[in-house]
Design an enzyme around this catalytic site. Sequence first.
Site, PDB file in Angstrom:
ATOM      1  N   TYR A 123       0.808  -1.217   0.000  1.00 11.75           N
ATOM      2  CA  TYR A 123       0.000   0.000   0.000  1.00 11.75           C
ATOM      3  C   TYR A 123       0.843   1.269   0.000  1.00 11.75           C
ATOM      4  O   TYR A 123       0.304   2.371   0.029  1.00 11.75           O
ATOM      5  CB  TYR A 123      -0.951  -0.001   1.202  1.00 11.75           C
ATOM      6  CG  TYR A 123      -2.143  -0.929   1.050  1.00 11.75           C
ATOM      7  CD1 TYR A 123      -2.084  -2.034   0.217  1.00 11.75           C
ATOM      8  CD2 TYR A 123      -3.314  -0.709   1.748  1.00 11.75           C
ATOM      9  CE1 TYR A 123      -3.157  -2.891   0.087  1.00 11.75           C
ATOM     10  CE2 TYR A 123      -4.399  -1.564   1.627  1.00 11.75           C
ATOM     11  CZ  TYR A 123      -4.319  -2.652   0.799  1.00 11.75           C
ATOM     12  OH  TYR A 123      -5.383  -3.505   0.668  1.00 11.75           O
ATOM     13  N   LYS A 174       3.507 -14.297   5.750  1.00 11.58           N
ATOM     14  CA  LYS A 174       3.660 -15.267   4.661  1.00 11.58           C
ATOM     15  C   LYS A 174       5.153 -15.509   4.435  1.00 11.58           C
ATOM     16  O   LYS A 174       5.661 -15.512   3.309  1.00 11.58           O
ATOM     17  CB  LYS A 174       2.981 -14.749   3.383  1.00 11.58           C
ATOM     18  CG  LYS A 174       2.845 -15.788   2.278  1.00 11.58           C
ATOM     19  CD  LYS A 174       1.921 -16.942   2.629  1.00 11.58           C
ATOM     20  CE  LYS A 174       1.765 -17.895   1.453  1.00 11.58           C
ATOM     21  NZ  LYS A 174       0.975 -19.088   1.808  1.00 11.58           N
ATOM     22  N   ASP A 207      -2.829 -17.650   5.103  1.00  9.21           N
ATOM     23  CA  ASP A 207      -3.911 -18.474   4.577  1.00  9.21           C
ATOM     24  C   ASP A 207      -4.444 -19.422   5.648  1.00  9.21           C
ATOM     25  O   ASP A 207      -5.662 -19.625   5.766  1.00  9.21           O
ATOM     26  CB  ASP A 207      -3.471 -19.239   3.320  1.00  9.21           C
ATOM     27  CG  ASP A 207      -2.060 -19.795   3.414  1.00  9.21           C
ATOM     28  OD1 ASP A 207      -1.245 -19.253   4.165  1.00  9.21           O
ATOM     29  OD2 ASP A 207      -1.767 -20.780   2.711  1.00  9.21           O
ATOM     30  N   ASP A 231      -5.653  -5.579   6.026  1.00  7.58           N
ATOM     31  CA  ASP A 231      -6.848  -5.104   5.336  1.00  7.58           C
ATOM     32  C   ASP A 231      -7.823  -6.259   5.132  1.00  7.58           C
ATOM     33  O   ASP A 231      -9.026  -6.149   5.392  1.00  7.58           O
ATOM     34  CB  ASP A 231      -6.437  -4.495   3.997  1.00  7.58           C
ATOM     35  CG  ASP A 231      -7.554  -3.702   3.338  1.00  7.58           C
ATOM     36  OD1 ASP A 231      -8.610  -3.511   3.965  1.00  7.58           O
ATOM     37  OD2 ASP A 231      -7.367  -3.271   2.188  1.00  7.58           O
TER      38      ASP A 231
END
Length: 339
Positions: A123, A174, A207, A231
Amino acid sequence: MHRITLIPGDGIGPAIVEAAVQVIDATGVSIDWDRQLAGMAAVEQLGNPLPEETLASIRANRLCLKGPLTTPVGGGYRSVNVTLRQAFNLYANVRPAVSFEGTDTIFRDVNLMTVRENTEGLYAGIEHFIQVDGEKIAAESVAVVTRKGCERIIRYAFDYARKAQRKRVTLVHKANILKCTSGLFLEIGREIAKEYPDIAFDDRIVDACCMQLVMKPESFDVIVTTNLFGDILSDLAAGLIGGLGLTAGANIGTDAAIFEAVHGSAPDIADKGIANPTAMILAGAMMLEHLGELAAARRIEQAVRDVIREGKSVTPDIKPGSTCGTRDIAAAIIDKVRG
């Protein structure tokens, strides 16, 4: 007397912001509202989605209650929300998700806080096209993750957990794939966790975290994560408790703070009088807590919960078939606040 910048916003913004102002005023806390424009309302009146007058107001007051904004399509306009976060270095996005009695969600024991890094990652907006003979053949986006950015958001999450007497911080990443950016975030998280022996710490791959959130959300307490993952996860958490209409958020920095409903401006229901102001009202409660007006904040939170639990004066998104609107639920909450 607290002087606070007030941005009504676009679409349903003016209606739900006015409801929030009335509820806050009902607590008796003395506030001087400094009304300013941003978003489409500012474009229409001033030709600029984020006028200098609005920035100057936030800079002076250091506190803002903001309705949902619409960023104009085309014209080269950047997201107003992202611009505000970067202009005032609002590095921490804080979103609580707590179950409400009286909603039809199947989840009853959700009580978690998502702490999202708010200025870095994808972002940061560093991206470009690769062109050959005028044809766009690829696009690249750079995710910037700094040690300073990681340290301050992770430390914020631990400090919040300690202050709120929460027991666990879960870092979401991640790092198995994004070994540099997520890897740095995880590495720093593990370092900082050692400074807080009273707070349990674990980490989850993003995930797997999504799956676990919808299977056993009550197992999460405080989640700290990077911008993009935050987000997504904070919206998922909102869905667990009944939707974005019940979800407030805060953008916190060293020198300023902006409180908001996290949903959009919903132009399809603007001026129909049916918008749910709950998220905006709860954002006001978060703002009062930030100001140290704890008793007033708790009165608002309890009033909102009581009205939703009773189900007599709630909007159709909370209780399908209800004929109540924005003013009805606001009035019911005000009555509870005044006692």
